[in-house]
Write an enzyme that holds these catalytic residues in place. Structure first.
Site, PDB file in Angstrom:
ATOM      1  N   LYS A  58       1.014   3.998   3.707  1.00 43.29           N
ATOM      2  CA  LYS A  58       0.646   3.120   2.598  1.00 43.29           C
ATOM      3  C   LYS A  58       1.633   3.328   1.449  1.00 43.29           C
ATOM      4  O   LYS A  58       1.830   4.466   0.981  1.00 43.29           O
ATOM      5  CB  LYS A  58      -0.777   3.459   2.152  1.00 43.29           C
ATOM      6  CG  LYS A  58      -1.549   2.307   1.567  1.00 43.29           C
ATOM      7  CD  LYS A  58      -3.004   2.730   1.372  1.00 43.29           C
ATOM      8  CE  LYS A  58      -3.858   1.605   0.845  1.00 43.29           C
ATOM      9  NZ  LYS A  58      -5.207   2.070   0.500  1.00 43.29           N
TER      10      LYS A  58
HETATM   11  O1  G3P Z   1      -8.120   1.286  -0.929  1.00 44.00           O
HETATM   12  C1  G3P Z   1      -7.731   0.301  -1.818  1.00 44.00           C
HETATM   13  C2  G3P Z   1      -8.838  -0.544  -2.408  1.00 44.00           C
HETATM   14  O2  G3P Z   1      -9.674  -1.017  -1.393  1.00 44.00           O
HETATM   15  C3  G3P Z   1      -9.552   0.063  -3.573  1.00 44.00           C
HETATM   16  O3  G3P Z   1     -10.774  -0.524  -3.844  1.00 44.00           O
HETATM   17  O4  G3P Z   1     -12.988  -0.527  -4.941  1.00 44.00           O
HETATM   18  O5  G3P Z   1     -11.230   1.095  -5.727  1.00 44.00           O
HETATM   19  O6  G3P Z   1     -11.027  -1.330  -6.209  1.00 44.00           O
HETATM   20  P1  G3P Z   1     -11.550  -0.299  -5.271  1.00 44.00           P
END
Ligand code: G3P
Length: 219
Positions: free
Chosen positions: A88
């Site tokens: 990533k």
């Molecule tokens: O892993 C990346 C993304 O899915 C993060 O999500 O909920 O932290 O905005 P969030």
């Protein structure tokens, strides 16, 4: 549509895997910290543990470096860990260079922190395997996150880019359904968003009626 779970919690990954619909896992440094996984060796071991739970599924592991050389060094080490690892890489200038480098080397990548169609176009040009538009975080600032998925879908289809659209920052079940309607290739979200797909009150009412009618006739 592939289902990924967005967590570093092994119990939740096991639970999603047991449901039989899990295609992979995404993690990020915040999710690792949330599970108390610190120190390089522990972090690397945790990625391998996740790979062993998700039978053949992709597991995104994020680089910490923000310079090209550092990302290449970390990414190569992550890719060596297990064949299921997808490196990533953040959508920054050196990240684009690193995506291109990994693509040439046959190392699969997930370009993260994508918030605009232009960033997604660049990620595809650089050969990213996955692009991760963060729809929930756009919604958080009163911007239409789902519209970004539509825009990227249109651009990728116009040119036949092979980069898969991984709808990230999914917050709830309706996000999953809307992303499926738009044609996102993958969604990554919490277990609750996946389990929400199961639920309908008429299913519960109907099942209760079937069972009570059965009990009436069968003592
Ligand atoms: O892993 C990346 C993304 O899915 C993060 O999500 O909920 O932290 O905005 P969030």
């Amino acid at each position: 549509m592939k289902f990924f779970i967005d967590t570093a919690n092994l119990d939740q990954i096991r639970e999603a895997q047991a449901l039989g619909v899990l295609d992979g896992v995404t993690t990020n440094p915040s999710l690792m910290a949330k599970e108390g996984i610190t120190g390089k060796n522990n972090i690397l071991k945790h990625y391998v543990d996740i790979c062993h739970i998700v039978d053949g599924g992709d597991v995104s592991a994020e680089v910490i470096a923000t310079d090209f050389e550092g990302m290449v060094r970390e990414g190569e080490e992550l890719a060596e860990l297990h064949e299921q690892i997808v490196v990533k890489v953040p959508m920054i200038r050196d990240g684009v260079k690193a995506l291109n480098y990994f693509s040439d080397k046959g190392i699969r990548t997930n370009c993260t922190l994508v918030f605009s169609p232009g960033q997604a176009l660049l990620a595809a040009k650089a050969g990213a395997s996955y692009v991760s538009p963060f729809i929930g975080r756009l919604d958080d600032i009163s911007t239409d996150g789902l519209n970004l998925i539509s825009e990227i879908r249109e651009i990728y289809d116009n040119y036949g880019f092979g980069t898969e659209i991984l709808a990230a920052s999914i917050r709830h079940t309706m996000h999953v359904i809307e992303c499926a309607k738009i044609g996102a290739d993958v969604m990554t979200g919490p277990l609750s968003a996946i389990e929400g797909l199961l639920k309908h009150p008429l299913t519960d009412i109907g099942l209760e009626k079937f069972l009570s009618d059965y009990r009436k006739g069968n003592g």
